[in-house]
Design a protein around this motif. Structure first.
Motif, PDB file in Angstrom:
ATOM      1  N   MET A   1       0.849  -1.204   0.000  1.00  0.00           N
ATOM      2  CA  MET A   1       0.000   0.000   0.000  1.00  0.00           C
ATOM      3  C   MET A   1       0.882   1.251   0.000  1.00  0.00           C
ATOM      4  N   VAL A   2       0.587   2.173  -0.881  1.00  0.00           N
ATOM      5  CA  VAL A   2       1.385   3.377  -0.995  1.00  0.00           C
ATOM      6  C   VAL A   2       1.016   4.342   0.125  1.00  0.00           C
ATOM      7  N   ARG A   3       2.020   4.823   0.844  1.00  0.00           N
ATOM      8  CA  ARG A   3       1.792   5.796   1.919  1.00  0.00           C
ATOM      9  C   ARG A   3       1.605   7.182   1.315  1.00  0.00           C
ATOM     10  N   ARG A   4       0.566   7.849   1.775  1.00  0.00           N
ATOM     11  CA  ARG A   4       0.307   9.187   1.265  1.00  0.00           C
ATOM     12  C   ARG A   4       1.075  10.215   2.080  1.00  0.00           C
ATOM     13  N   THR A   5       1.474  11.274   1.427  1.00  0.00           N
ATOM     14  CA  THR A   5       2.127  12.361   2.147  1.00  0.00           C
ATOM     15  C   THR A   5       1.071  13.148   2.919  1.00  0.00           C
ATOM     16  N   LYS A   6       1.537  13.954   3.858  1.00  0.00           N
ATOM     17  CA  LYS A   6       0.626  14.779   4.640  1.00  0.00           C
ATOM     18  C   LYS A   6      -0.139  15.734   3.740  1.00  0.00           C
ATOM     19  N   ALA A   7       0.545  16.295   2.747  1.00  0.00           N
ATOM     20  CA  ALA A   7      -0.101  17.225   1.827  1.00  0.00           C
ATOM     21  C   ALA A   7      -1.189  16.525   1.017  1.00  0.00           C
ATOM     22  N   GLU A   8      -0.921  15.297   0.583  1.00  0.00           N
ATOM     23  CA  GLU A   8      -1.916  14.534  -0.183  1.00  0.00           C
ATOM     24  C   GLU A   8      -3.124  14.206   0.678  1.00  0.00           C
ATOM     25  N   ALA A   9      -2.880  13.851   1.928  1.00  0.00           N
ATOM     26  CA  ALA A   9      -3.985  13.546   2.842  1.00  0.00           C
ATOM     27  C   ALA A   9      -4.843  14.777   3.089  1.00  0.00           C
ATOM     28  N   GLU A  10      -4.191  15.934   3.240  1.00  0.00           N
ATOM     29  CA  GLU A  10      -4.939  17.169   3.464  1.00  0.00           C
ATOM     30  C   GLU A  10      -5.735  17.549   2.224  1.00  0.00           C
ATOM     31  N   GLU A  11      -5.157  17.317   1.053  1.00  0.00           N
ATOM     32  CA  GLU A  11      -5.871  17.615  -0.188  1.00  0.00           C
ATOM     33  C   GLU A  11      -7.119  16.737  -0.308  1.00  0.00           C
ATOM     34  N   THR A  12      -7.001  15.463   0.065  1.00  0.00           N
ATOM     35  CA  THR A  12      -8.147  14.557   0.035  1.00  0.00           C
ATOM     36  C   THR A  12      -9.211  15.007   1.027  1.00  0.00           C
ATOM     37  N   ARG A  13      -8.789  15.436   2.205  1.00  0.00           N
ATOM     38  CA  ARG A  13      -9.743  15.902   3.225  1.00  0.00           C
ATOM     39  C   ARG A  13     -10.555  17.086   2.706  1.00  0.00           C
ATOM     40  N   HIS A  14      -9.875  18.038   2.098  1.00  0.00           N
ATOM     41  CA  HIS A  14     -10.583  19.207   1.585  1.00  0.00           C
ATOM     42  C   HIS A  14     -11.489  18.833   0.409  1.00  0.00           C
ATOM     43  N   ARG A  15     -11.067  17.867  -0.386  1.00  0.00           N
ATOM     44  CA  ARG A  15     -11.912  17.426  -1.496  1.00  0.00           C
ATOM     45  C   ARG A  15     -13.192  16.779  -0.968  1.00  0.00           C
ATOM     46  N   LEU A  16     -13.076  16.048   0.122  1.00  0.00           N
ATOM     47  CA  LEU A  16     -14.253  15.441   0.757  1.00  0.00           C
ATOM     48  C   LEU A  16     -15.187  16.519   1.323  1.00  0.00           C
ATOM     49  N   LEU A  17     -14.611  17.545   1.931  1.00  0.00           N
ATOM     50  CA  LEU A  17     -15.430  18.632   2.480  1.00  0.00           C
ATOM     51  C   LEU A  17     -16.123  19.403   1.363  1.00  0.00           C
TER      52      LEU A  17
END
Length: 227
Positions: A1-17
Motif C-alpha cells: 500500500m502506498v503511503r500518502r504524504t501529509k499534503a496529499e492527505a490534506e488535499e483529500t480531506r478538503h476534497r471530501l469537504l
C-alpha cells in the motif's frame, strides 16, 4: 500500500469537504450517504473514515472550515470584554462582517444554507446539534457581555436583561439570514442587515451607529460630440 504524504492527505480531506457541501445542498443531509460523498469526491468510503468518524463529524468539519473566517470579525476567545474601548461597535462590526462575508463568499453561503435548510438533528446528527448549541452559546454569552458593558458605560440600564437583549438580537439576525438564504436576490444583505441591527440597538436605548462609507463620487462623462 502506498503511503500518502501529509499534503496529499490534506488535499483529500478538503476534497471530501467540498463534495459534502455540494451533495448536502443538493440532497439534504439526512438523505446523503457517505458513499454519495465519496463518489462525488472521487474517493472511497475508506478515505472518509480515515478523516472523519461519521457523517456528523464530516458535517461539523465542513461547518468549522466554512465559518472560521467569520470569527475574525468578533473579539477572540482570549480577549477580555472589559478591555474593549467600544463594546457596541464590536457588536456592529462583528455582525457587519458576517453580512459582508456572506454576500461575497459562495462557500460560506452554501454551508450556511445546508445548516439552515438542509439538516435534521436526528439521532445520527447529535454531535452536529451539540456543536450548534456550543457555538450559539458562545456568541450569546459574548453579546450579553458586550451589551451589558455598553449599558454600564452609557450609565443607563437596558429595558430588559442583557441576556434577553442578546437573545433577541440573535433571533433577529437568524431570521434575517434564514430569509435571505431562501432567496439571496430578494434584498441586499449588508445594507438591510446594518439597518436592522442599528434599529434594534436603538430600541435598547443606544444611539445609531456611524453612517456607512460612501463610494467616491464620479463625475458623469460628458456625452460625445463625435459624429
Amino acid at each position: 500500500m502506498v503511503r500518502r504524504t501529509k499534503a496529499e492527505a490534506e488535499e483529500t480531506r478538503h476534497r471530501l469537504l467540498d463534495a459534502a457541501e455540494i451533495v448536502f445542498q443538493a440532497k439534504g443531509v439526512s438523505r446523503t450517504t457517505l458513499q454519495d460523498i465519496a463518489q462525488a469526491a472521487g474517493t472511497s468510503r475508506g478515505a472518509i473514515y480515515w478523516h472523519f468518524k461519521d457523517k456528523a463529524a464530516l458535517f461539523n468539519a465542513m461547518m468549522d472550515r466554512a465559518i472560521l473566517p467569520l470569527e475574525c470579525g468578533f473579539p477572540s476567545a482570549d480577549t477580555r470584554v472589559s478591555d474593549l474601548p467600544q463594546p457596541l461597535e464590536a457588536i456592529r462590526s462583528g455582525m457587519q462582517h458576517v453580512f459582508d462575508l456572506l454576500a461575497r463568499d459562495e462557500r460560506l453561503r452554501r454551508a450556511l444554507e445546508v445548516a439552515t435548510h438542509q439538516v435534521e438533528y436526528n439521532a445520527e446528527m447529535t454531535a452536529a446539534r451539540d456543536r450548534h448549541l456550543r457555538v450559539r452559546g458562545h456568541y450569546l454569552a459574548l453579546t450579553t457581555d458586550l451589551l451589558e458593558l455598553a449599558a454600564q458605560r452609557l450609565g443607563r440600564p437596558l429595558p430588559v436583561s442583557a441576556q434577553h437583549a442578546a437573545m433577541g438580537l440573535h433571533a433577529l439576525v437568524d431570521g434575517l439570514l434564514h430569509n435571505w438564504l431562501l432567496q439571496t436576490q430578494a434584498f441586499d444583505l449588508p445594507t438591510v442587515g446594518r439597518n436592522v441591527v442599528d434599529t434594534y440597538l436603538q430600541g435598547l436605548g443606544f444611539t445609531a451607529g456611524p453612517p456607512p462609507a460612501r463610494a467616491p463620487h464620479r463625475r458623469a462623462r460628458a456625452p460625445s460630440t463625435e459624429a
